[in-house]
Motif scaffolding. Structure first.
Motif, PDB file in Angstrom:
ATOM      1  N   GLN A  35     -56.537 -35.326 -78.214  1.00  9.51           N
ATOM      2  CA  GLN A  35     -57.120 -34.002 -78.372  1.00  9.51           C
ATOM      3  C   GLN A  35     -58.546 -34.131 -78.918  1.00  9.51           C
ATOM      4  OE1 GLN A  35     -55.379 -31.268 -77.368  1.00  9.51           O
ATOM      5  NE2 GLN A  35     -53.759 -32.712 -76.757  1.00  9.51           N
ATOM      6  N   LEU A  36     -59.343 -33.071 -78.714  1.00  7.44           N
ATOM      7  CA  LEU A  36     -60.712 -33.103 -79.221  1.00  7.44           C
ATOM      8  C   LEU A  36     -60.771 -32.704 -80.689  1.00  7.44           C
ATOM      9  CD1 LEU A  36     -62.846 -31.702 -76.269  1.00  7.44           C
ATOM     10  CD2 LEU A  36     -62.632 -34.037 -77.058  1.00  7.44           C
ATOM     11  N   ASN A  37     -59.851 -31.850 -81.116  1.00  6.17           N
ATOM     12  CA  ASN A  37     -59.840 -31.353 -82.487  1.00  6.17           C
ATOM     13  C   ASN A  37     -61.191 -30.716 -82.824  1.00  6.17           C
ATOM     14  OD1 ASN A  37     -57.150 -32.377 -82.892  1.00  6.17           O
ATOM     15  ND2 ASN A  37     -58.061 -34.435 -83.065  1.00  6.17           N
ATOM     16  N   VAL A  38     -61.630 -30.840 -84.088  1.00  2.00           N
ATOM     17  CA  VAL A  38     -62.914 -30.267 -84.471  1.00  2.00           C
ATOM     18  C   VAL A  38     -64.022 -31.149 -83.921  1.00  2.00           C
ATOM     19  CG1 VAL A  38     -64.399 -29.610 -86.381  1.00  2.00           C
ATOM     20  CG2 VAL A  38     -61.928 -29.244 -86.551  1.00  2.00           C
ATOM     21  N   HIS A  39     -64.966 -30.553 -83.160  1.00  2.00           N
ATOM     22  CA  HIS A  39     -66.042 -31.352 -82.573  1.00  2.00           C
ATOM     23  C   HIS A  39     -67.220 -30.445 -82.263  1.00  2.00           C
ATOM     24  CE1 HIS A  39     -64.212 -29.562 -79.022  1.00  2.00           C
ATOM     25  NE2 HIS A  39     -65.253 -29.931 -78.312  1.00  2.00           N
ATOM     26  N   ASP A  40     -68.309 -31.052 -81.909  1.00  3.03           N
ATOM     27  CA  ASP A  40     -69.511 -30.301 -81.543  1.00  3.03           C
ATOM     28  C   ASP A  40     -69.541 -30.156 -80.025  1.00  3.03           C
ATOM     29  OD1 ASP A  40     -71.745 -28.880 -82.105  1.00  3.03           O
ATOM     30  OD2 ASP A  40     -72.856 -30.515 -83.059  1.00  3.03           O
ATOM     31  N   CYS A  41     -69.809 -28.953 -79.545  1.00  5.64           N
ATOM     32  CA  CYS A  41     -69.743 -28.684 -78.109  1.00  5.64           C
ATOM     33  C   CYS A  41     -70.818 -27.686 -77.731  1.00  5.64           C
ATOM     34  CB  CYS A  41     -68.351 -28.135 -77.770  1.00  5.64           C
ATOM     35  SG  CYS A  41     -68.157 -27.627 -76.051  1.00  5.64           S
ATOM     36  N   MET A  42     -71.510 -27.981 -76.653  1.00  7.75           N
ATOM     37  CA  MET A  42     -72.525 -27.054 -76.172  1.00  7.75           C
ATOM     38  C   MET A  42     -72.688 -27.191 -74.656  1.00  7.75           C
ATOM     39  SD  MET A  42     -75.982 -28.918 -77.599  1.00  7.75           S
ATOM     40  CE  MET A  42     -76.921 -27.421 -77.361  1.00  7.75           C
ATOM     41  N   GLY A  43     -73.274 -26.153 -74.045  1.00  5.56           N
ATOM     42  CA  GLY A  43     -73.481 -26.180 -72.605  1.00  5.56           C
ATOM     43  C   GLY A  43     -74.694 -25.368 -72.215  1.00  5.56           C
ATOM     44  N   ALA A  44     -75.225 -25.621 -71.048  1.00  3.13           N
ATOM     45  CA  ALA A  44     -76.417 -24.916 -70.581  1.00  3.13           C
ATOM     46  C   ALA A  44     -76.269 -24.578 -69.103  1.00  3.13           C
ATOM     47  CB  ALA A  44     -77.658 -25.768 -70.792  1.00  3.13           C
ATOM     48  N   VAL A  45     -76.761 -23.399 -68.731  1.00  3.47           N
ATOM     49  CA  VAL A  45     -76.762 -22.976 -67.329  1.00  3.47           C
ATOM     50  C   VAL A  45     -77.916 -23.673 -66.604  1.00  3.47           C
ATOM     51  CG1 VAL A  45     -76.895 -21.018 -65.747  1.00  3.47           C
ATOM     52  CG2 VAL A  45     -75.839 -20.740 -67.996  1.00  3.47           C
ATOM     53  N   LEU A  46     -77.639 -24.154 -65.408  1.00  2.00           N
ATOM     54  CA  LEU A  46     -78.665 -24.774 -64.561  1.00  2.00           C
ATOM     55  C   LEU A  46     -79.016 -23.806 -63.436  1.00  2.00           C
ATOM     56  CD1 LEU A  46     -77.051 -28.324 -64.365  1.00  2.00           C
ATOM     57  CD2 LEU A  46     -78.979 -27.625 -65.815  1.00  2.00           C
ATOM     58  N   VAL A  47     -80.303 -23.511 -63.304  1.00  2.00           N
ATOM     59  CA  VAL A  47     -80.762 -22.504 -62.339  1.00  2.00           C
ATOM     60  C   VAL A  47     -81.610 -23.181 -61.263  1.00  2.00           C
ATOM     61  CG1 VAL A  47     -82.052 -20.360 -62.019  1.00  2.00           C
ATOM     62  CG2 VAL A  47     -80.730 -20.721 -64.123  1.00  2.00           C
ATOM     63  N   ILE A  48     -81.201 -22.992 -60.008  1.00  2.00           N
ATOM     64  CA  ILE A  48     -81.931 -23.541 -58.862  1.00  2.00           C
ATOM     65  C   ILE A  48     -82.295 -22.382 -57.947  1.00  2.00           C
ATOM     66  CG2 ILE A  48     -81.897 -25.179 -56.945  1.00  2.00           C
ATOM     67  CD1 ILE A  48     -81.519 -26.568 -59.595  1.00  2.00           C
ATOM     68  N   ASP A  49     -83.592 -22.234 -57.648  1.00  2.00           N
ATOM     69  CA  ASP A  49     -84.072 -21.154 -56.778  1.00  2.00           C
ATOM     70  C   ASP A  49     -83.604 -19.786 -57.269  1.00  2.00           C
ATOM     71  OD1 ASP A  49     -85.352 -22.972 -55.099  1.00  2.00           O
ATOM     72  OD2 ASP A  49     -83.552 -23.254 -53.874  1.00  2.00           O
TER      73      ASP A  49
END
Length: 545
Positions: free
Chosen positions: A116-130
């Motif tokens: 399991q990941l348990n407590v962790h740091d997580c982030m994400g970003a949208v990728l925009v093309i055209d």
């Protein structure tokens, strides 16, 4: 330190942009740069396809992650990341709190002691093309404070650089597809420009030309059948060039020449990594023929497993590349050819019945050379014109004996055999003549087919109608050229019995024509315009030796 890693990674990424790399390799190297710069434990690139996010590259996850689809509605973390594109003025990046209770899509996919990941740091970003969301990039770190000191400028630069790499990879792939297709179109046009024309004015060829003109205007699947060497590929080219798709590609595949392990890839294409040696995506012949015509020669040689997939493409105009589950639409006019009896193949379980009926919407029979009469001499003239240029002679012609020998032969190899035979004969004639002779005449001895003629005459065909009235009708249509005025018809005294009179006429007529054709029954049948098998049966009934 982060700045230094960023600068080093930029150099690597820019260098990769100038190299010819498969998409998956380009993406993997890009994600490795993300991990090096931000010291995360996993980084994943996911493409938005409909309502799903599909992993295109993953660094730090178990291999099985690449085989998964992530429905957005079932993964609220992905949903929150994508929500940042609803308003373009908002930032693209979303970082989750360490106490976020939303389920993580990667639970069990990152190597941890308990899975399991348990407590962790997580982030994400949208990728925009055209100006459209292409997908997202995510980072996970087991250390809950890993991204606290992350430089937002470097992060935004990496997001922008990732968008550039994705767009470049797509452009390279698109150009590669266009180049492949254009090469095929060019090869098809060049081949068509210099290919042989269909030569012949016999009734059989006139009927074939009518059939071609009739089917060419439609998009119906056409099955061309006939003996080997009759010119089935030429018929396919004529159909294509006379159709509304003539400006598009005609792609030809010889099914008999394909190794069974490569048939699927050749027809439907494959994606990188689909099998050992598949280093990049490759278009199949169906996609190369999109908007044009695909000619599958020797269709009877296809394995049953491929026949099922071919049926799906014909039914729905949809295919899947080997190693991919993404469908691709194609608009292809299909022409097939075979020298097999496909109906018999179906009966014996070697060919699918449903595929057979799909392919034979419009069957076209290509006549054998022995059915084409004087077309043999027309073809011979065309071949000799080409051959004389190759061997450096002025004019190659046939002697009368050679012409008679060609007309008398059975031609089991058909037009292809005729061309090869004339090529060999021309070499023999060239050897006994000077290069500067104005005319070089091919003699029957140059052809060297006398023994083959004898064997042909011994073959009897017994699968046609044998009624003598067929022979009478056929003879009546040619009697005015056969010299029957010279035939004395003997009569009998039993009230001029019509059957006996007819038999006597037929006996004398056939004997006379046999004599004129040196006893060759096949040549006699051609001379009087009747079916050879009918003639054999009538001769047997009339006791003509």
């Amino acid at each position: 330190m982060e700045n230094l890693r960023f600068i080093e990674s930029i150099d690597t990424i820019i260098y990769d942009l100038s190299r010819e790399l498969p998409k998956y390799q380009r993406y993997n190297r890009l994600l490795q740069a993300w991990r090096d710069i931000f010291s995360c434990d996993a980084c994943v690139l996911l493409k938005l396809e409909g309502d799903n996010l599909i992993p295109k590259a993953a660094n730090g996850l178990q291999i099985e992650a690449m085989g998964r689809h992530f429905p957005i509605a079932e993964h609220p973390r992905f949903e929150q990341i994508l929500a940042h594109y609803e308003n373009e003025v908002q930032k693209k990046v979303h970082r989750f709190d360490t106490d976020c209770e939303l389920p993580d899509p990667y639970d069990g996919l990152i190597q941890t002691p308990d899975g399991q990941l348990n407590v962790h740091d997580c982030m994400g970003a949208v990728l925009v093309i055209d100006n459209k969301p292409w997908g997202i990039v995510t980072m996970d770190a087991l250390d809950p404070q890993r991204f606290d000191s992350l430089d937002p400028k470097i992060l935004n630069s990496m997001i922008g650089l990732t968008e550039v790499v994705i767009k470049t990879a797509n452009l390279i792939f698109s150009l590669d597809q266009k180049v492949q297709r254009q090469e095929q179109v060019t090869a098809s046009l060049i081949s068509e420009k210099f290919s042989e024309k269909m030569i012949g004015s016999s009734p059989a060829m006139n009927m074939l030309n009518l059939e071609i003109d009739l089917v060419a205007d439609s998009d119906l699947a056409a099955l061309i059948y006939g003996e080997s060497g009759t010119g089935k590929e030429l018929v396919a080219r004529r159909i294509h060039m006379s159709s509304k798709r003539a400006k598009e590609a005609l792609i030809t595949v010889n099914c008999a020449a394909l190794p069974e392990t490569m048939v699927e890839s050749e027809l439907f294409g494959h994606v990188a990594g689909a099998f050992t040696g598949a280093t990049k995506n490759r278009l199949g012949k169906f996609e190369l023929a999109d908007s044009g015509t695909l000619f599958l020669d020797e269709i009877g040689e296809l394995p049953l497993s491929i026949q099922a997939k071919l049926l799906r493409v014909i039914q729905f105009g949809e295919l899947q590349r080997l190693g991919s589950d993404k469908p691709h639409k194609v608009d292809v006019r299909l022409i097939t050819a075979t020298n097999r009896d496909l109906a018999k193949e179906v009966a014996e379980g070697r060919f699918r019945d449903d595929l057979y009926h799909r392919l034979t919407v419009y069957p076209i029979k290509v006549p054998s050379l022995r059915e084409r009469g004087n077309d043999i001499l027309l073809l011979a003239g065309s071949f000799l014109a080409k051959i004389q240029r190759k061997v450096g002679l002025n004019n190659l012609t046939l002697s009368k004996d050679a012409e008679r020998a060609l007309l008398a032969y059975e031609w089991p190899g058909n037009v292809r055999e005729l061309e090869h035979l004339l090529s060999r004969a021309s070499l023999r004639a060239a050897a006994r003549n000077r290069k500067d002779d104005r005319v070089v005449i091919l003699e029957s001895s140059d052809l060297d087919i006398q023994s083959a003629i004898g064997e042909s005459n011994a073959s009897l065909h017994t699968n046609m109608n044998t009624d003598s009235d067929v022979i009478v009708k056929d003879m009546a249509s040619v009697g005015h050229v056969a010299g029957q005025d010279d035939i004395v018809i003997s009569t009998v005294d039993n009230d001029n019995n019509l059957k006996q009179i007819t038999d006597d006429f037929q006996t004398q007529f056939i004997k006379k024509m046999l004599a004129e054709n040196n006893g060759n029954s096949a040549a006699t049948a051609r001379a009087i315009g009747v079916d050879r098998s009918n003639l054999h049966r009538l001769m047997k009934r009339l006791d003509i030796q």
